[in-house]
Design a protein around this motif. Structure first.
Motif, mmCIF file in Angstrom:
data_model
loop_
_atom_site.group_PDB
_atom_site.id
_atom_site.type_symbol
_atom_site.label_atom_id
_atom_site.label_comp_id
_atom_site.label_asym_id
_atom_site.label_seq_id
_atom_site.Cartn_x
_atom_site.Cartn_y
_atom_site.Cartn_z
ATOM 1 N N ALA A 201 42.188 39.217 39.011
ATOM 2 C CA ALA A 201 40.969 39.281 39.826
ATOM 3 C C ALA A 201 40.161 40.526 39.488
ATOM 4 O O ALA A 201 38.928 40.479 39.374
ATOM 5 C CB ALA A 201 41.332 39.263 41.306
ATOM 6 N N MET A 202 40.849 41.647 39.331
ATOM 7 C CA MET A 202 40.165 42.878 38.948
ATOM 8 C C MET A 202 39.564 42.763 37.553
ATOM 9 O O MET A 202 38.428 43.175 37.315
ATOM 10 C CB MET A 202 41.133 44.067 39.022
ATOM 11 C CG MET A 202 41.573 44.410 40.439
ATOM 12 S SD MET A 202 43.021 45.509 40.509
ATOM 13 C CE MET A 202 42.339 47.045 39.874
ATOM 14 N N LYS A 203 40.311 42.165 36.643
ATOM 15 C CA LYS A 203 39.880 42.102 35.237
ATOM 16 C C LYS A 203 38.624 41.248 35.058
ATOM 17 O O LYS A 203 37.755 41.582 34.247
ATOM 18 C CB LYS A 203 41.012 41.560 34.372
ATOM 19 C CG LYS A 203 40.684 41.509 32.882
ATOM 20 C CD LYS A 203 41.869 41.032 32.064
ATOM 21 C CE LYS A 203 41.513 40.940 30.584
ATOM 22 N NZ LYS A 203 42.653 40.465 29.765
ATOM 23 N N ILE A 204 38.513 40.128 35.775
ATOM 24 C CA ILE A 204 37.382 39.220 35.548
ATOM 25 C C ILE A 204 36.184 39.523 36.451
ATOM 26 O O ILE A 204 35.185 38.809 36.424
ATOM 27 C CB ILE A 204 37.793 37.747 35.736
ATOM 28 C CG1 ILE A 204 38.163 37.448 37.183
ATOM 29 C CG2 ILE A 204 38.926 37.376 34.783
ATOM 30 C CD1 ILE A 204 38.396 35.965 37.468
ATOM 31 N N SER A 205 36.298 40.601 37.217
ATOM 32 C CA SER A 205 35.262 40.882 38.220
ATOM 33 C C SER A 205 34.392 42.069 37.813
ATOM 34 O O SER A 205 34.628 42.731 36.797
ATOM 35 C CB SER A 205 35.925 41.203 39.556
ATOM 36 O OG SER A 205 36.518 42.503 39.501
ATOM 37 N N SER A 206 33.419 42.360 38.655
ATOM 38 C CA SER A 206 32.576 43.536 38.454
ATOM 39 C C SER A 206 33.361 44.827 38.658
ATOM 40 O O SER A 206 32.876 45.909 38.323
ATOM 41 C CB SER A 206 31.393 43.506 39.430
ATOM 42 O OG SER A 206 31.862 43.468 40.764
ATOM 43 N N GLY A 207 34.560 44.719 39.181
ATOM 44 C CA GLY A 207 35.388 45.909 39.408
ATOM 45 C C GLY A 207 36.255 46.290 38.230
ATOM 46 O O GLY A 207 37.027 47.247 38.322
ATOM 47 N N THR A 208 36.141 45.585 37.104
ATOM 48 C CA THR A 208 37.021 45.905 35.979
ATOM 49 C C THR A 208 36.563 47.176 35.271
ATOM 50 O O THR A 208 35.481 47.709 35.518
ATOM 51 C CB THR A 208 37.090 44.745 34.981
ATOM 52 O OG1 THR A 208 38.227 44.950 34.116
ATOM 53 C CG2 THR A 208 35.830 44.643 34.151
#
Length: 325
Positions: A201-208
């Motif tokens: 979820a972190m990797k594919i999001s704006s938070g990566t």
């Protein structure tokens, strides 16, 4: 061109390996004779010390753990410096100190360049790391073939001192990323969310971030091995805070990062691996932040490719015209 390389540690050894792998005439030196022997077996010439290496080589690269270590080495090399010699500093160091040492080299007719790297030991190992180069343009162009062997993306940052300031800034950002990733992983574990799912979820999001896609993996593996230690993190973020203080910038997040790593060093030791800063939260919550399927250390899976100079965006294209009033 004959290249000398002083400092064969976690980063320096990998950078030296890129030069050897690409056929450079390389002489190496380190206080650890076993490291020197390892690179001699790979084809390097052994150096007997900084002064001898500067005498024998056209350019000498230093990659050392502290400004004090660098000063000791450069001052020892100075008697052999003349107009044909170049000193290249690849450590993460203090801008004022690298300027001082560069001035000493210049006084003897030599040229100086600071070229710290960014991107992790795994990319240093494949020649795919990024390099910031602070020096005059003529020296930059003379050494560009060497720099594009050592790294993939090379940015000329301006005069001596500029690269060190930018490098410290990037390490500050990486530290902020590391601590927020730690807080995110622990909070999701406490909330009952699967950590493999959390990672994706972190990797594919704006938070990566680059830090998440590397350091979160070795955190979840449990090895926490990113070949970087807490004392080095504190040195870098403290240098960033010093820059801000010198220019009157009232930072709020930076002092907290320094405080967190000061506490981490007090608890776990200055040579503890930096991703283990997450242990502060693991101990506070009683949670273990590990998950199956992650590597114990990072390996660069990109093929080694020729490097190139990066031109800042605003300089690589015509500037947009201001609208007419």
């Amino acid at each position: 061109m004959k290249i000398g390389f002083i400092g064969l540690g976690n980063v320096g050894g990998k950078l030296a390996g890129s030069l050897l792998r690409n056929g450079f005439d390389l002489t190496v030196y380190d206080l650890n004779p076993d490291l020197v022997a390892e690179y001699v077996e790979k084809g390097a010439q052994p150096g007997t010390g900084p002064l001898a290496i500067m005498r024998a080589c056209d350019a000498v690269i230093t990659c050392l753990p502290s400004p004090a270590a660098c000063a000791t080495v450069v001052e020892e090399m100075l008697p052999a410096v003349d107009s044909s010699k170049i000193w290249m500093e690849m450590s993460t160091t203090d801008a004022a100190e690298v300027k001082r040492l560069a001035a000493l080299v210049s006084e003897r007719g030599g040229s100086a360049m600071e070229c710290p790297v960014s991107g992790g030991c795994h990319r240093a190992d494949t020649g795919n790391i990024s390099i910031f180069a602070g020096c005059d343009r003529a020296t930059f162009e003379r050494m560009l073939p060497t720099l594009t062997t050592l790294g993939r993306r090379v940015l000329h940052t301006g005069d001596i001192g500029s690269a060190s300031i930018l490098k410290v800034m990037t390490n500050y950002l990486a530290t902020a990323n590391l601590l927020t990733c730690c807080e995110a992983l622990v909070t999701m574990k406490a909330a009952g969310i699967d950590l493999n799912t959390t990672y994706e979820a972190m990797k594919i999001s704006s938070g990566t971030s680059f830090v998440h896609e590397t350091e979160s993996q070795v955190i979840l593996n449990g090895s926490r091995d990113i070949s970087f230690t807490m004392d080095l993190v504190k040195k870098d973020i403290s240098l960033f805070q010093t820059i801000a203080d010198a220019h009157g910038v009232p930072l709020e997040i930076s002092p907290l990062l320094v405080e967190i790593f000061t506490d981490g060093i007090a608890r776990f030791g200055e040579r503890e691996l930096s991703p283990n800063i997450i242990r502060r939260l693991e101990e506070a919550t009683g949670l273990s932040i590990t998950a199956p399927g992650f590597p114990a250390e990072m390996v660069d899976d990109e093929p080694e490719e020729p490097g190139y100079e990066v031109v800042p965006t605003g300089l690589s294209a015509p500037l947009a015209k201001a609208p007419a009033e």
